[in-house]
Write a protein that holds these residues in place. Structure first.
Motif, PDB file in Angstrom:
ATOM      1  N   PHE A   1       0.847  -1.186   0.000  1.00 31.02           N
ATOM      2  CA  PHE A   1       0.000   0.000   0.000  1.00 31.02           C
ATOM      3  C   PHE A   1       0.890   1.246   0.000  1.00 31.02           C
ATOM      4  CE2 PHE A   1      -2.753   3.186   2.020  1.00 31.02           C
ATOM      5  CZ  PHE A   1      -3.939   2.990   1.320  1.00 31.02           C
ATOM      6  N   VAL A   2       0.499   2.264  -0.766  1.00 34.68           N
ATOM      7  CA  VAL A   2       1.201   3.549  -0.787  1.00 34.68           C
ATOM      8  C   VAL A   2       0.163   4.639  -0.576  1.00 34.68           C
ATOM      9  CG1 VAL A   2       2.605   5.137  -2.160  1.00 34.68           C
ATOM     10  CG2 VAL A   2       2.932   2.681  -2.419  1.00 34.68           C
TER      11      VAL A   2
ATOM     12  N   HIS B   1      -5.833  13.022  -0.919  1.00 34.32           N
ATOM     13  CA  HIS B   1      -5.259  11.804  -0.364  1.00 34.32           C
ATOM     14  C   HIS B   1      -5.156  10.808  -1.507  1.00 34.32           C
ATOM     15  CE1 HIS B   1      -5.857  13.324   3.711  1.00 34.32           C
ATOM     16  NE2 HIS B   1      -7.033  13.738   3.288  1.00 34.32           N
ATOM     17  N   LEU B   2      -3.935  10.527  -1.944  1.00 36.36           N
ATOM     18  CA  LEU B   2      -3.707   9.566  -3.018  1.00 36.36           C
ATOM     19  C   LEU B   2      -3.334   8.232  -2.392  1.00 36.36           C
ATOM     20  CD1 LEU B   2      -1.505  11.742  -5.405  1.00 36.36           C
ATOM     21  CD2 LEU B   2      -3.996  11.462  -5.399  1.00 36.36           C
ATOM     22  N   SER B   3      -3.941   7.157  -2.878  1.00 38.39           N
ATOM     23  CA  SER B   3      -3.598   5.829  -2.353  1.00 38.39           C
ATOM     24  C   SER B   3      -3.531   4.818  -3.484  1.00 38.39           C
ATOM     25  CB  SER B   3      -4.587   5.381  -1.275  1.00 38.39           C
ATOM     26  OG  SER B   3      -5.891   5.334  -1.782  1.00 38.39           O
ATOM     27  N   TYR B   4      -2.645   3.851  -3.277  1.00 40.09           N
ATOM     28  CA  TYR B   4      -2.430   2.773  -4.244  1.00 40.09           C
ATOM     29  C   TYR B   4      -2.357   1.488  -3.453  1.00 40.09           C
ATOM     30  CZ  TYR B   4      -0.298  -0.115  -7.833  1.00 40.09           C
ATOM     31  OH  TYR B   4      -0.048  -1.116  -8.733  1.00 40.09           O
ATOM     32  N   ASP B   5      -3.093   0.481  -3.915  1.00 44.93           N
ATOM     33  CA  ASP B   5      -3.170  -0.804  -3.222  1.00 44.93           C
ATOM     34  C   ASP B   5      -2.907  -1.916  -4.223  1.00 44.93           C
ATOM     35  OD1 ASP B   5      -3.913  -3.107  -1.783  1.00 44.93           O
ATOM     36  OD2 ASP B   5      -5.564  -2.080  -0.793  1.00 44.93           O
ATOM     37  N   VAL B   6      -2.036  -2.848  -3.849  1.00 44.83           N
ATOM     38  CA  VAL B   6      -1.706  -3.967  -4.729  1.00 44.83           C
ATOM     39  C   VAL B   6      -2.958  -4.771  -5.110  1.00 44.83           C
ATOM     40  CG1 VAL B   6      -1.159  -5.621  -2.887  1.00 44.83           C
ATOM     41  CG2 VAL B   6      -0.012  -5.806  -5.095  1.00 44.83           C
TER      42      VAL B   6
ATOM     43  N   GLU C   1      -1.663   4.388 -15.066  1.00 42.80           N
ATOM     44  CA  GLU C   1      -0.893   4.699 -16.270  1.00 42.80           C
ATOM     45  C   GLU C   1      -1.310   6.044 -16.850  1.00 42.80           C
ATOM     46  OE1 GLU C   1       2.330   3.902 -18.430  1.00 42.80           O
ATOM     47  OE2 GLU C   1       1.577   2.636 -16.821  1.00 42.80           O
ATOM     48  N   MET C   2      -2.593   6.362 -16.748  1.00 40.75           N
ATOM     49  CA  MET C   2      -3.075   7.652 -17.228  1.00 40.75           C
ATOM     50  C   MET C   2      -2.445   8.794 -16.420  1.00 40.75           C
ATOM     51  SD  MET C   2      -7.034   8.726 -17.619  1.00 40.75           S
ATOM     52  CE  MET C   2      -7.558  10.388 -17.947  1.00 40.75           C
ATOM     53  N   LEU C   3      -2.277   8.594 -15.111  1.00 36.49           N
ATOM     54  CA  LEU C   3      -1.614   9.610 -14.296  1.00 36.49           C
ATOM     55  C   LEU C   3      -0.168   9.813 -14.736  1.00 36.49           C
ATOM     56  CD1 LEU C   3      -2.938   8.873 -10.706  1.00 36.49           C
ATOM     57  CD2 LEU C   3      -3.161  11.008 -11.958  1.00 36.49           C
ATOM     58  N   PHE C   4       0.543   8.714 -14.965  1.00 35.52           N
ATOM     59  CA  PHE C   4       1.914   8.825 -15.478  1.00 35.52           C
ATOM     60  C   PHE C   4       1.921   9.647 -16.768  1.00 35.52           C
ATOM     61  CE2 PHE C   4       3.305   5.073 -12.933  1.00 35.52           C
ATOM     62  CZ  PHE C   4       4.519   5.572 -12.476  1.00 35.52           C
ATOM     63  N   ASP C   5       1.047   9.284 -17.700  1.00 34.32           N
ATOM     64  CA  ASP C   5       1.000   9.962 -19.002  1.00 34.32           C
ATOM     65  C   ASP C   5       0.614  11.429 -18.867  1.00 34.32           C
ATOM     66  OD1 ASP C   5       1.726   7.573 -20.197  1.00 34.32           O
ATOM     67  OD2 ASP C   5      -0.304   7.095 -20.883  1.00 34.32           O
ATOM     68  N   GLY C   6      -0.312  11.730 -17.951  1.00 33.66           N
ATOM     69  CA  GLY C   6      -0.784  13.095 -17.768  1.00 33.66           C
ATOM     70  C   GLY C   6       0.290  14.055 -17.287  1.00 33.66           C
TER      71      GLY C   6
ATOM     72  N   ALA D   1       6.497  11.749  -7.583  1.00 31.86           N
ATOM     73  CA  ALA D   1       7.122  11.014  -6.467  1.00 31.86           C
ATOM     74  C   ALA D   1       6.190   9.925  -5.949  1.00 31.86           C
ATOM     75  CB  ALA D   1       7.504  11.984  -5.348  1.00 31.86           C
ATOM     76  N   PHE D   2       4.907  10.256  -5.807  1.00 29.98           N
ATOM     77  CA  PHE D   2       3.927   9.248  -5.381  1.00 29.98           C
ATOM     78  C   PHE D   2       3.896   8.083  -6.369  1.00 29.98           C
ATOM     79  CE2 PHE D   2      -0.352   7.595  -6.124  1.00 29.98           C
ATOM     80  CZ  PHE D   2      -0.585   6.962  -4.900  1.00 29.98           C
ATOM     81  N   LEU D   3       3.835   8.400  -7.662  1.00 34.71           N
ATOM     82  CA  LEU D   3       3.774   7.344  -8.676  1.00 34.71           C
ATOM     83  C   LEU D   3       5.041   6.489  -8.669  1.00 34.71           C
ATOM     84  CD1 LEU D   3       2.061   9.312 -11.569  1.00 34.71           C
ATOM     85  CD2 LEU D   3       1.059   7.459 -10.191  1.00 34.71           C
ATOM     86  N   ARG D   4       6.207   7.095  -8.449  1.00 34.82           N
ATOM     87  CA  ARG D   4       7.437   6.306  -8.336  1.00 34.82           C
ATOM     88  C   ARG D   4       7.351   5.345  -7.156  1.00 34.82           C
ATOM     89  NH1 ARG D   4       9.763  11.178  -9.716  1.00 34.82           N
ATOM     90  NH2 ARG D   4      10.306  11.633  -7.543  1.00 34.82           N
TER      91      ARG D   4
END
Length: 142
Positions: A4-5, A26-31, A56-61, A112-115
């Motif tokens: 989790f991030v 609040h950004l969150s990422y869950d496996v 992936e859309m966030l990376f591209d944006g 940084a969050f995406l990394r």
């Protein structure tokens, strides 16, 4: 292993008829949902909106305009200040229009969050337990 991030950012909300105002994102990422980032926007302890965004859309944006439909992202810059412009179209209003908001986030913080999410699940390594999901669905049909 980390699964989790989470990162909290101060972003600028620009809604219809208003100037930019600071809100928390609040950004969150869950496996467990490896293709999505959840963004919860809040102010004064209230949730203003919750969106599930394609990672992936966030990376591209961060580098080019992306998105059609309800979510559109694009990089913006003002001198050295780099932002990610996130445009959201919401539910229909009684007048037939749609709720509309634009959020500006500091692009280096989003990057940084995406990394950090790549430390949990690398690009191309996203997996969804489709077989288990289908088995669960089909077992309930009998």
């Amino acid at each position: 292993m980390k699964s989790f991030v989470h990162k909290t950012l101060v972003v600028q909300l620009h809604a219809e008829g208003t100037d930019r105002c600071p809100v928390l994102a609040h950004l969150s990422y869950d496996v467990a949902d490896p293709f999505a980032v959840t963004a919860v926007f809040g102010h004064d302890g209230r949730v203003l909106a919750r969106w599930r965004l394609d990672r992936e859309m966030l990376f591209d944006g961060l580098t080019r305009p992306v998105g059609i439909g309800d979510v559109r992202l694009r990089p913006t810059a003002d001198g050295m200040w780099r932002e990610l412009r996130m445009e959201f179209l919401g539910d229909c209003r009684p007048d037939g229009g749609r709720h509309h908001a634009v959020v500006f986030a500091w692009a280096p913080a989003v990057a940084a969050f995406l990394r950090d999410t790549l430390q949990v699940v690398a690009r191309g390594q996203e997996r969804v337990a489709v077989d288990e999901l289908l088995e669960e669905i089909l077992s309930g049909a009998e």
